[in-house]
Design an enzyme around this catalytic site. Structure first.
Site, PDB file in Angstrom:
ATOM      1  N   ASP A 109     -40.839  25.243  32.369  1.00 26.60           N
ATOM      2  CA  ASP A 109     -41.548  26.365  32.981  1.00 26.60           C
ATOM      3  C   ASP A 109     -42.303  27.955  32.808  1.00 26.60           C
ATOM      4  O   ASP A 109     -41.362  28.024  32.467  1.00 26.60           O
ATOM      5  CB  ASP A 109     -41.250  26.593  34.899  1.00 26.60           C
ATOM      6  CG  ASP A 109     -41.130  24.168  34.986  1.00 26.60           C
ATOM      7  OD1 ASP A 109     -42.032  24.294  36.471  1.00 26.60           O
ATOM      8  OD2 ASP A 109     -40.451  24.069  34.609  1.00 26.60           O
ATOM      9  N   ASP A 127     -39.601  32.523  29.342  1.00 29.09           N
ATOM     10  CA  ASP A 127     -40.129  33.436  30.236  1.00 29.09           C
ATOM     11  C   ASP A 127     -39.213  33.680  31.504  1.00 29.09           C
ATOM     12  O   ASP A 127     -40.040  35.222  31.646  1.00 29.09           O
ATOM     13  CB  ASP A 127     -41.082  32.547  30.791  1.00 29.09           C
ATOM     14  CG  ASP A 127     -40.869  31.946  31.660  1.00 29.09           C
ATOM     15  OD1 ASP A 127     -40.139  31.238  31.887  1.00 29.09           O
ATOM     16  OD2 ASP A 127     -41.366  32.249  33.259  1.00 29.09           O
ATOM     17  N   ASP A 160     -37.796  26.682  26.669  1.00 31.85           N
ATOM     18  CA  ASP A 160     -37.467  26.699  28.580  1.00 31.85           C
ATOM     19  C   ASP A 160     -39.058  25.451  28.093  1.00 31.85           C
ATOM     20  O   ASP A 160     -39.800  25.881  27.500  1.00 31.85           O
ATOM     21  CB  ASP A 160     -37.887  27.843  28.650  1.00 31.85           C
ATOM     22  CG  ASP A 160     -37.876  27.801  30.273  1.00 31.85           C
ATOM     23  OD1 ASP A 160     -37.469  26.878  30.765  1.00 31.85           O
ATOM     24  OD2 ASP A 160     -38.822  28.671  30.942  1.00 31.85           O
TER      25      ASP A 160
HETATM   26 MG   LIG Z   1     -39.321  29.376  32.385  1.00 32.68          MG
END
Ligand SMILES: [Mg+2]
Length: 245
Positions: free
Chosen positions: A22, A198, A20
């Site tokens: 960000d 996240d 991923d």
């Molecule tokens: Mg992310």
């Protein structure tokens, strides 16, 4: 936080790595264009790509044009807008599925409610619409309500909540399906997928990689289907640095 441990290092011939962007590779900023890469990010990714024989891909909610801008000159295999956009091989053109027609209706509904002076901000990704409330946390509830109202009665769209955002996106794409599509082709095919993410939208990816003999790594706090955890973005970079050695 749970008692998940840090992930093991990767086998260079057995694992495929999916990242991923960000909140995983880069920290958040008020403006998505205002993020700053950790020093050495591009060099580290390049080293990982070479070590894993090309089996490294980015899986993001961003448009790939945005990712490419930050990681230039790299142009990895990648899925953008949660899989609405995909690039199977480094440097190839991006394939983009057209968004459902209902997206235009949702866009008009949001435009009617959220004007230029509004503390909420709408980011139009074409294939997805994002309502941002990072700079207006008190408006979280209203962001959710406007998102619900925008897709009410429409088919082919769903609402997903993430870090200080509410996102309207096609309901037939998710990060698990995006990883699956990349895994069907070389150089990923036959490897065990490992995915770092996240956010709540990464959970589809964690479930997919676990089912395929790989593992997920949750970055930060929170309940998760991932088997391992890294505390934050700097920890991700430390781990990637070890893997790349
Ligand atoms: Mg992310």
């Amino acid at each position: 936080m749970g008692n998940l441990t840090e992930p093991p290092l990767l086998d260079k011939s057995r694992h495929a790595l999916f990242l991923d962007f960000d909140g995983t590779l880069v920290g958040f900023a008020d403006d998505p264009d205002g993020i700053e890469l950790e020093p050495g990010t591009v060099e580290r990714l390049k080293a990982l790509e070479e070590r894993q024989a090309g089996a490294v891909a980015l899986i993001s909610g961003r448009a790939l044009s945005s990712i490419d801008r930050f990681l230039a000159p790299l142009a990895f295999p990648a899925a953008g807008v949660h899989g609405q956009e995909i690039r199977f091989h480094a440097g190839e053109a991006v394939e983009a599925a057209p968004p459902p027609q209902a997206m235009q209706v949702a866009r008009e509904r949001l435009a009617a409610e959220i004007g230029p002076e509004d503390p909420l901000r709408v980011e139009d990704k074409g294939a997805a619409l994002v309502i941002h409330y990072r700079t207006a946390p008190e408006a979280e509830g209203r962001a959710g309500e406007l998102g619900e109202a925008a897709i009410s009665g429409l088919e082919g769209l769903r609402l997903v909540k993430g870090h200080a955002i509410v996102e309207i996106r096609p309901d037939n794409v998710d990060k698990g399906k995006a990883i699956e599509r990349l895994m069907a082709r070389p150089p990923f095919q036959g490897r065990a997928p490992v995915f770092l993410g996240d956010d709540t939208t990464d959970e589809d990816g964690f479930r997919f990689v676990a089912a395929k003999g790989g593992f997920g790594v949750k970055v930060g706090n929170g309940e998760t289907a991932a088997q391992y955890r890294l505390a934050d973005v700097p920890s991700v970079h430390r781990w990637l640095e070890e893997v790349a050695k």
